[in-house]
Design a protein around this motif. Sequence first.
Motif, PDB file in Angstrom:
ATOM      1  N   GLY A 253     103.791  57.119  57.155  1.00  0.00           N
ATOM      2  CA  GLY A 253     103.951  55.883  56.383  1.00  0.00           C
ATOM      3  C   GLY A 253     104.650  54.809  57.183  1.00  0.00           C
ATOM      4  O   GLY A 253     104.291  53.629  57.121  1.00  0.00           O
ATOM      5  N   VAL A 254     105.660  55.205  57.959  1.00  0.00           N
ATOM      6  CA  VAL A 254     106.417  54.248  58.759  1.00  0.00           C
ATOM      7  C   VAL A 254     105.514  53.579  59.797  1.00  0.00           C
ATOM      8  O   VAL A 254     105.525  52.360  59.960  1.00  0.00           O
ATOM      9  N   LEU A 255     104.695  54.405  60.475  1.00  0.00           N
ATOM     10  CA  LEU A 255     103.776  53.839  61.474  1.00  0.00           C
ATOM     11  C   LEU A 255     102.795  52.874  60.810  1.00  0.00           C
ATOM     12  O   LEU A 255     102.467  51.825  61.363  1.00  0.00           O
ATOM     13  N   ALA A 256     102.337  53.253  59.604  1.00  0.00           N
ATOM     14  CA  ALA A 256     101.347  52.409  58.922  1.00  0.00           C
ATOM     15  C   ALA A 256     101.981  51.103  58.472  1.00  0.00           C
ATOM     16  O   ALA A 256     101.405  50.031  58.641  1.00  0.00           O
ATOM     17  N   VAL A 257     103.192  51.172  57.898  1.00  0.00           N
ATOM     18  CA  VAL A 257     103.788  49.952  57.344  1.00  0.00           C
ATOM     19  C   VAL A 257     104.239  49.017  58.458  1.00  0.00           C
ATOM     20  O   VAL A 257     104.255  47.800  58.290  1.00  0.00           O
ATOM     21  N   ALA A 258     104.565  49.575  59.629  1.00  0.00           N
ATOM     22  CA  ALA A 258     104.951  48.707  60.738  1.00  0.00           C
ATOM     23  C   ALA A 258     103.724  48.045  61.365  1.00  0.00           C
ATOM     24  O   ALA A 258     103.858  47.275  62.308  1.00  0.00           O
ATOM     25  N   GLY A 259     102.536  48.345  60.837  1.00  0.00           N
ATOM     26  CA  GLY A 259     101.322  47.704  61.334  1.00  0.00           C
ATOM     27  C   GLY A 259     100.949  48.149  62.734  1.00  0.00           C
ATOM     28  O   GLY A 259     100.391  47.369  63.501  1.00  0.00           O
ATOM     29  N   LEU A 260     101.268  49.408  63.073  1.00  0.00           N
ATOM     30  CA  LEU A 260     101.000  49.861  64.436  1.00  0.00           C
ATOM     31  C   LEU A 260      99.667  50.583  64.510  1.00  0.00           C
ATOM     32  O   LEU A 260      99.300  51.312  63.582  1.00  0.00           O
ATOM     33  N   PRO A 261      98.921  50.368  65.594  1.00  0.00           N
ATOM     34  CA  PRO A 261      97.721  51.165  65.791  1.00  0.00           C
ATOM     35  C   PRO A 261      98.153  52.600  66.084  1.00  0.00           C
ATOM     36  O   PRO A 261      99.234  52.788  66.627  1.00  0.00           O
ATOM     37  N   PRO A 262      97.392  53.621  65.752  1.00  0.00           N
ATOM     38  CA  PRO A 262      96.034  53.587  65.224  1.00  0.00           C
ATOM     39  C   PRO A 262      95.948  53.797  63.715  1.00  0.00           C
ATOM     40  O   PRO A 262      94.959  54.364  63.278  1.00  0.00           O
ATOM     41  N   LEU A 263      96.918  53.367  62.944  1.00  0.00           N
ATOM     42  CA  LEU A 263      96.843  53.609  61.503  1.00  0.00           C
ATOM     43  C   LEU A 263      96.306  52.387  60.752  1.00  0.00           C
ATOM     44  O   LEU A 263      95.971  51.369  61.351  1.00  0.00           O
TER      45      LEU A 263
END
Lengths: 649, 301
Positions: A378-388
């Motif tokens: 979730g953290v990777l996704a909410v930070a707008g980081l690829p590849p999520l």
Amino acid sequence: MRAGPWLVLALAALTLSAVAGRRWPRTWLVLIVAGGAAAAAASVLVLSGAPGWEWRGAFRIGGEALHLRLDALSAVFLALVGVLGGAGAVYAHGYWSDAQYPASAPRGRAWWSVLVLSMTLVLTLSNGLHFLVAWESFAIAAFFLITLDGGARAVRSAGWLYLAASHAGTLALFAFFALLSARTGSWDLGPMNAQAALAPLFWLALFGFGVKAGLFPLHVWLPSAHANAPSHVSAIMSGAAIKMGVYGILRFSGWLPVPNAAGWVVIGFGAVSALLGIAFAFAQGDLKRLLAYCSVENVGIILVGVGGAMLASTAGDAVWGRLLLAGALLHVWNHGLFKGLLFMGAGSVLHATGTRELSRLGGLWRRLPWTSLMFAVGVLAVAGLPPLNGFVSEWLVYLGLFDAVTSRGPSAWAAIFAALLLGTAGALALASFVKVGATVFLGAPRGPAAAKAHESGRAMLAPMGALAALCVTLGLAPTLAWPAIARGVAAWHPAWPATAAPLALQAIGGAQLALATLLIAGAIVAWHQWRGKLARRALTWDCGYAVPTARMQYSSASFAGIVTGWFRWILWPRLALRRPRGLLPARALRLERIPETVLELVIAPVGALFLQTASGARRLQHGSLQAYILYVVVALAALGAMVLEAGAR
Amino acid sequence: MMIVLGFVLRLALWLLLAPLLPGLINKVKAWVAGRRGPPVLQLYYDLARLWHKQVVMSTLASPAFIIGPAVAWVAVLAATLLVPLGPAGATLSFRGDVILMLYLLALARFATTWAAMETGSAFEGMGAAREVSFAVLAEAAMIAAMLTLAVQTGSVSLATMLAPSVGTSAVLLAAGLFTVLLVENCRVPFDDPATHLELTMIHEVMVLDHSGPPLAAILHGASLKLLLFAVLLTQAVLPMGTYSPAVAAAVLLTGVLVVTVGVGAVESLMARFSFRRVPLLLTTAVLLCVFALLVAWQGAA
């Protein structure tokens, strides 16, 4: 296949679950998951090209004929409501069970059903009067869910604040629908772009729906409500409920003509919401309040897309508007999924440790491995980081903004402003979520609560896993979502018909997939190779300090200190400081609190002034009959004087 | 076949040339100070030595402490594949790749700071907090710089954006991007790569607890990032698209050398800024890039 039967099935299952909720938890769970799945199925059917569904009932409620409609735009939102309604119910089964909360759990189940049912109705009802009824029942269901744990003072005041703010918005919506029906002569809703006189009504809708969406500075109710609600309620509130506000703005900017300034205002408020929302989030020391402020940021990103699309449609239907709106709609899904996941993760942490204070947590990865792993997704996704998935929708918005700049029309200036603010907000989001992940899950436990934590049960982990899997899927295969999103865009603006996925999106999908493969391969190789070389585990090397304690770790407030200083002009951090004194100092204290600036410095003083004026006026009413007779005589005399004077003229 | 060959060639160029840059910078610094200094190839020796060393891990750290550096290295490497290398071009090029590049660098930053926070050390917390905070302004400057290139060329793909020069705004853009290069790569005046035992460090203090191959990955990744920014800066300022391939290659090489020597010269002639002044300099970089954008807007009209 037609979507209608599925939607009717969903409505029936949700209604039954509201009845079954109090007594039979298992039946309730089955019914609500079935209802959510049916609603999602209906949406998927519409989004994959089945004709939109419209139904007019013969009978009347409140003098108006029932009118239901499910088109691609409402289907985008309904799919999210279905997914989060089902996932949140499964989570609640473990998180807010009868065993733990015998008093409030049955109530919670019933109101959950009412909430999901009313959101479904808000998305499908196509009559102004009925829309308002559903909107109100949605707001009230949310109020009872927020105050489920009614014992705590903070929870009650958060609930009242929510109710008051929500009704301020509803008031604007009452005016909006009443004026609309007065001017068109009917409560029936539908496309009416041709009537240019309706354009000014958009401002009422923007205010009313903006309150619900949590647009800065109308967000005052959002942080405390989302922080104090039970976590499954926070998940659906942040994930789906605030999107109803976005839906309202989109629905009525699509169906009604909008003023020329609307696009500028929406993109401006969106960009400012994004930046200030995340600045407030970064400074928070409460896990759930931080996540709540982050929702303000994400609504800002969505509205940048929406405002940009409005600008494009007034600037000759420029193609970049479609990219912006597609980014906004995809971000509606993405934010719903990852914020639902994050709030459920926060609920897991709260369940395990009993605290939301970042300064009491830490080192939870060892005791909550699954929660940590899914929270990290979730953290990777909410930070707008690829590849999520978060990256894909933000990338679409950026691409639209860059295209708007290179098109060099007047809207390019709005796009430059929005792109700069979004870039800054993106970097701040990364900073905020490094802070959250690190202070909650990494390092050493900062207190006994964190040291004795335990992993959550399957009922809580399974829905988190499902949401995490959806985040990964939408990230790695964005072209899967494109046809659905493109139909949503076409429903908003028929001049942008759904087409195949743009080449750039296919490229980014491929790049995401390749990147994910590389990253996983790299991680596995590194772990296997380098773990073999592990000589020993040793104490963290604190520049020679031999006995580090958990209190020495960098805290949440110190991590955010630099940026809090930059945003001092809006954050107004309050500091309570007691310095160590004397040769053998006994106690020292440093407390930093970030106030709710807009609430405490703008709305509270205005409210206090209003109450003061009101209590001044109250002195006129004191129960003394003689004085009342005097009022009547004075009023009659004044009236008489007015009549005489008018007669004399 | 040609595609695979080109890919391998570019990959080799990026991977093998990158560690040269820190060596050159150190040589320049030594030369200005009148010392002989370490060999230019020192970083290669260090990497080889670290690669064979064993790993010591903090008792608090999770597997992400080891995986973080690998993820950061892959992310920077992926970002380099998007940047055209003069006449050799980019491995992958599509509309909007410029945003992917920025976010890949952000992913690298995320992985590095996450791994730093694993240890629960106050020092590493400080470094990570500074890294992510300064990146906020650096990111705004980068977006403004990329918008400048987009306005100039009417394109949002790095391959075409970097081909022509930016005209009159080139000077502003060069100054802005050079400042961003310094902060993103943690050089003087923002950070001092020569020491790591001071309270004011950023990058060096974040990697205090790393050892062995993960540290090698971090050091190599940092040099790769430096090379990426040098290549980006050179191509953003010079009209690469107008040269013949051979000239372009020579110009790119010279440009990267000039930037490297420039970093060394700055480091020799300037002291590290006090912490209060860092945001000021960063805001200046943002303004430089925004002014470059305005000038490019006027120029292209």
